[in-house]
Scaffold this motif. Structure first.
Motif, short mmCIF file in Angstrom:
data_model
loop_
_atom_site.label_atom_id
_atom_site.label_comp_id
_atom_site.label_asym_id
_atom_site.label_seq_id
_atom_site.Cartn_x
_atom_site.Cartn_y
_atom_site.Cartn_z
N PHE A 225 15.42 47.64 -82.27
CA PHE A 225 14.02 48.05 -82.13
C PHE A 225 13.72 48.43 -80.68
CE2 PHE A 225 9.61 47.02 -81.08
CZ PHE A 225 8.94 47.82 -81.99
N ILE A 226 14.23 47.63 -79.73
CA ILE A 226 14.00 47.92 -78.31
C ILE A 226 14.63 49.26 -77.93
CG2 ILE A 226 14.54 47.18 -75.96
CD1 ILE A 226 14.32 44.29 -76.97
N VAL A 227 15.85 49.50 -78.43
CA VAL A 227 16.53 50.76 -78.13
C VAL A 227 15.75 51.94 -78.69
CG1 VAL A 227 18.60 52.14 -78.58
CG2 VAL A 227 18.81 49.72 -77.96
N LEU A 228 15.32 51.83 -79.94
CA LEU A 228 14.55 52.91 -80.56
C LEU A 228 13.24 53.14 -79.81
CD1 LEU A 228 13.96 54.98 -82.76
CD2 LEU A 228 13.12 53.11 -84.21
N ALA A 229 12.55 52.05 -79.49
CA ALA A 229 11.29 52.17 -78.75
C ALA A 229 11.52 52.79 -77.37
CB ALA A 229 10.64 50.80 -78.62
N GLY A 230 12.66 52.46 -76.75
CA GLY A 230 12.98 53.03 -75.44
C GLY A 230 13.16 54.53 -75.51
#
Length: 368
Positions: free
Chosen positions: A7-12
């Protein structure tokens, strides 16, 4: 834990995309200022290689331009058709037409930059405006509006080169989308004071600017780049401006087959590796963020991330893209392809990836 990291990677990636698109919004919301009509003499330069039919269409349109003082430099770049004869026919009927006949030599065989250099040396005016032989001006005001861009000590003018529209053609829509996206990028960068490229089918600069950087000498052996590499080398925040008036567009004939377009793009994409380091970094980061966004969204579904979170981030990202890119495409009179932005973006991303891989092997050797 894996889901949280995904999720953090996608949001980044979504965040990087949004930041970039706020940066690119400059074109869509750019307010043009009224320019005083320039009376200064200008030289139109057209490099032609086997363009006998296109010149018959283009030159009469150039001669009809609403500008008080101009010449047309027609370069025959070692054509094997009747390009030279066509140029001489126009030269015989209008003294504004000047001829440059390029004969290939061993050092510069098939090099467009060599031919253009001879054309620039032939020009009697300092202000040079370039258009390709297979283009046509969008109006009789094209030359005047482009020439007006030289105001306020600007020595490099970036214009927009559109392509003809063809209904019910995915290839045509992709060509026009890629052209619009490229223009949104290079014009936004220029408006932010960081110009990095232009397109030779609608470009202007002074001969003084050309000679100040020793012309094309630093990249004479690179196939292509008579436009983008020259601008990348010579343009600054102070000497560069953009023209986004529809009457100042040029219109070209697009490739009709995927193979011909692929060959053309292989030649063009090869020059990007010669850009300044900061431009290569920024453009690469944008491309990586696009691929990263698509990859992270797909992997999120695969590993079981909450689909509502994925959908929310995807919709947020595409909402921004639609607003920014859609506004820019509207400025370029490409509104009909706005509904298809997501599809065209995905096709273009993987096409560009394929071009990079193809050019990592054997690169094209001739400009035409």
């Amino acid at each position: 834990m894996e889901i949280g990291i995904a999720f953090i990677v996608l949001a980044g990636f979504v965040l990087i995309n949004i930041i970039y698109h706020f940066f690119l919004a400059r074109v869509g919301f750019y307010k043009t200022t009224q320019q005083v009509k320039s009376q200064d003499a200008v030289s139109i330069i057209v490099c032609s290689k086997n363009e006998q039919e296109n010149l018959k269409t283009l030159v009469p349109l150039l001669l009809q331009q609403n500008h008080p003082n101009f010449e047309i430099i027609l370069i025959n770049d070692a054509s094997i058709d009747n390009t030279l004869e066509v140029i001489e026919e126009f030269q015989a009927i209008d003294d504004r037409v000047k001829k440059v006949d390029v004969v290939n030599n061993e050092s510069f065989w098939g090099n467009k930059k060599y031919a253009l250099t001879l054309g620039i040396k032939k020009a009697i005016n300092d202000k040079l405006i370039f258009i390709d032989a297979d283009c046509k001006p969008a109006s009789n005001s094209w030359l005047q509006i482009m020439a007006d861009g030289f105001a306020e000590n600007k020595s490099i003018i970036l214009g927009y080169g559109a392509y003809e529209k063809k209904k019910y053609s995915i290839l045509n829509a992709l060509i026009r989308y890629e052209t619009g996206i490229t223009a949104i990028q290079y014009m936004s960068y220029a408006l932010h004071g960081n110009p990095y490229m232009g397109v030779g089918r609608n470009l202007a600069y002074t001969s003084k600017q050309f000679y100040d950087v020793s012309g094309f000498i630093d990249h004479m052996k690179v196939l292509g780049g008579d436009d983008d590499l020259f601008v990348n080398q010579a343009a600054t925040k102070d000497n560069t401006t953009v023209i986004i008036e529809p009457d100042a567009f040029t219109i070209s004939k697009p490739k009709n087959t995927w193979s011909n377009w692929w060959t053309q793009k292989r030649r063009h994409i090869n020059t990007a590796s010669h850009y300044k380091a900061k431009h290569k970094f920024l453009l690469s980061l944008y491309f990586i963020s696009q691929i990263g966004f698509l990859t992270a969204a797909i992997l999120g579904f695969i590993i079981g991330m909450n689909w509502m979170f994925i959908l929310g981030l995807v919709l947020l990202r595409y909402l921004i893209v639609w607003l920014v890119i859609g506004k820019g495409l509207s400025r370029f009179r490409e509104s009909d392809i706005i509904p298809f932005i997501p599809l065209l973006e995905i096709i273009l991303i993987f096409t560009q990836l394929g071009l990079f891989l193809a050019n990592a092997g054997k690169q094209p050797k001739r400009w035409k």
